[in-house]
Scaffold this motif. Structure first.
Motif, PDB file in Angstrom:
ATOM      1  N   GLU A  25       0.832  -1.213   0.000  1.00  0.00           N
ATOM      2  CA  GLU A  25       0.000   0.000   0.000  1.00  0.00           C
ATOM      3  C   GLU A  25       0.863   1.259   0.000  1.00  0.00           C
ATOM      4  OE1 GLU A  25      -3.226   0.157  -0.659  1.00  0.00           O
ATOM      5  OE2 GLU A  25      -2.956  -2.003  -0.914  1.00  0.00           O
ATOM      6  N   ALA A  26       1.943   1.252   0.771  1.00  0.00           N
ATOM      7  CA  ALA A  26       2.830   2.429   0.822  1.00  0.00           C
ATOM      8  C   ALA A  26       3.490   2.684  -0.527  1.00  0.00           C
ATOM      9  CB  ALA A  26       3.887   2.240   1.905  1.00  0.00           C
ATOM     10  N   LEU A  27       3.959   1.637  -1.195  1.00  0.00           N
ATOM     11  CA  LEU A  27       4.585   1.801  -2.514  1.00  0.00           C
ATOM     12  C   LEU A  27       3.588   2.347  -3.532  1.00  0.00           C
ATOM     13  CD1 LEU A  27       6.836  -1.376  -2.762  1.00  0.00           C
ATOM     14  CD2 LEU A  27       7.594   0.999  -2.613  1.00  0.00           C
ATOM     15  N   LYS A  28       2.375   1.844  -3.501  1.00  0.00           N
ATOM     16  CA  LYS A  28       1.346   2.333  -4.427  1.00  0.00           C
ATOM     17  C   LYS A  28       1.038   3.807  -4.159  1.00  0.00           C
ATOM     18  CE  LYS A  28      -0.996  -2.039  -5.414  1.00  0.00           C
ATOM     19  NZ  LYS A  28      -2.219  -2.839  -5.211  1.00  0.00           N
ATOM     20  N   GLN A  29       0.920   4.165  -2.880  1.00  0.00           N
ATOM     21  CA  GLN A  29       0.615   5.554  -2.525  1.00  0.00           C
ATOM     22  C   GLN A  29       1.755   6.490  -2.924  1.00  0.00           C
ATOM     23  OE1 GLN A  29      -2.275   6.815  -1.522  1.00  0.00           O
ATOM     24  NE2 GLN A  29      -1.284   8.799  -1.788  1.00  0.00           N
ATOM     25  N   ILE A  30       2.976   6.091  -2.690  1.00  0.00           N
ATOM     26  CA  ILE A  30       4.138   6.914  -3.062  1.00  0.00           C
ATOM     27  C   ILE A  30       4.196   7.104  -4.571  1.00  0.00           C
ATOM     28  CG2 ILE A  30       6.675   6.929  -3.164  1.00  0.00           C
ATOM     29  CD1 ILE A  30       6.580   5.522  -0.368  1.00  0.00           C
ATOM     30  N   ALA A  31       4.016   6.031  -5.326  1.00  0.00           N
ATOM     31  CA  ALA A  31       4.048   6.130  -6.791  1.00  0.00           C
ATOM     32  C   ALA A  31       2.938   7.046  -7.295  1.00  0.00           C
ATOM     33  CB  ALA A  31       3.931   4.742  -7.408  1.00  0.00           C
ATOM     34  N   LYS A  32       1.744   6.869  -6.752  1.00  0.00           N
ATOM     35  CA  LYS A  32       0.601   7.667  -7.187  1.00  0.00           C
ATOM     36  C   LYS A  32       0.799   9.144  -6.872  1.00  0.00           C
ATOM     37  CE  LYS A  32      -4.377   8.115  -6.654  1.00  0.00           C
ATOM     38  NZ  LYS A  32      -5.541   7.778  -5.841  1.00  0.00           N
ATOM     39  N   SER A  33       1.168   9.461  -5.642  1.00  0.00           N
ATOM     40  CA  SER A  33       1.317  10.869  -5.256  1.00  0.00           C
ATOM     41  C   SER A  33       2.496  11.528  -5.961  1.00  0.00           C
ATOM     42  CB  SER A  33       1.439  11.008  -3.735  1.00  0.00           C
ATOM     43  OG  SER A  33       2.560  10.297  -3.260  1.00  0.00           O
ATOM     44  N   THR A  34       3.578  10.796  -6.183  1.00  0.00           N
ATOM     45  CA  THR A  34       4.738  11.342  -6.895  1.00  0.00           C
ATOM     46  C   THR A  34       4.365  11.681  -8.333  1.00  0.00           C
ATOM     47  OG1 THR A  34       6.256  10.079  -5.508  1.00  0.00           O
ATOM     48  CG2 THR A  34       7.124  10.908  -7.588  1.00  0.00           C
ATOM     49  N   CYS A  35       3.670  10.787  -8.986  1.00  0.00           N
ATOM     50  CA  CYS A  35       3.259  11.020 -10.373  1.00  0.00           C
ATOM     51  C   CYS A  35       2.247  12.162 -10.463  1.00  0.00           C
ATOM     52  CB  CYS A  35       2.699   9.750 -10.988  1.00  0.00           C
ATOM     53  SG  CYS A  35       3.988   8.510 -11.288  1.00  0.00           S
ATOM     54  N   TYR A  46       1.474  -4.458  -9.390  1.00  0.00           N
ATOM     55  CA  TYR A  46       2.153  -5.040  -8.237  1.00  0.00           C
ATOM     56  C   TYR A  46       1.801  -6.519  -8.187  1.00  0.00           C
ATOM     57  CZ  TYR A  46       4.096  -5.214  -3.500  1.00  0.00           C
ATOM     58  OH  TYR A  46       4.874  -5.485  -2.390  1.00  0.00           O
TER      59      TYR A  46
END
Length: 152
Positions: A25-35, A46
């Motif tokens: 969940e953290a990796l998905k959130q980081i990728a989404k917010s960064t993009c 994933y």
């Protein structure tokens, strides 16, 4: 020049299923917010492979006792947790089990290289010992612990 596409690949290994979920969940959130912050789109694929390996404490104790009888207490050692990936973990999600290392190393017989090494070799006498441990464990399991381990 700015790339129009980025692909990031990796592997996540954990000892705990809850931590595994948290990391995903953290990796998905980081990728989404960064993009989103960069005005870019994101496509996350994933893929989960093997779950975390978990040795049931009760079964571990039982197998340890069988192995001590078969190969001697001095030859049974507790290991630190390992980050290896093993599909046996899928079985352990369904029933209590124990994953353990047999130990086929023998410096005198040139059986000293790790798995996946081109010169890997195992001391095949270890197969006899592990067979005795398995047979002892099965007999013990089906007799509610009344059968002594098969040894000599």
């Amino acid at each position: 020049m700015i790339a129009d596409k980025v692909v990031i690949k990796g592997t996540v290994c954990t000892y705990d299923a809850e931590v595994r979920n948290m990391i995903e969940e953290a990796l998905k959130q980081i990728a989404k917010s960064t993009c989103e912050a960069a005005g870019a789109g994101v496509n996350i694929d994933y893929v989960r492979d093997c779950p975390s390996m978990y040795n049931d404490p009760e079964e571990t104790k039982r197998i340890e006792q069988m192995a001590q009888h078969v190969v001697g207490t001095e030859n049974v050692h507790e290991m630190e947790p390992m980050m290896g990936s093993e599909d046996y973990a899928f079985y352990q999600e369904k029933i209590p089990g124990v994953y353990f290392i047999v130990g086929g190393e023998n410096p005198d017989g040139r059986a000293v290289y790790p798995h996946h090494h081109p010169m890997f070799n195992a001391d095949e006498r270890a197969m006899l010992n592990i067979g005795k441990v398995f047979i002892s464990s099965v007999l013990n399991y089906f007799s509610d612990g009344e059968v002594e381990p098969a040894g000599e």
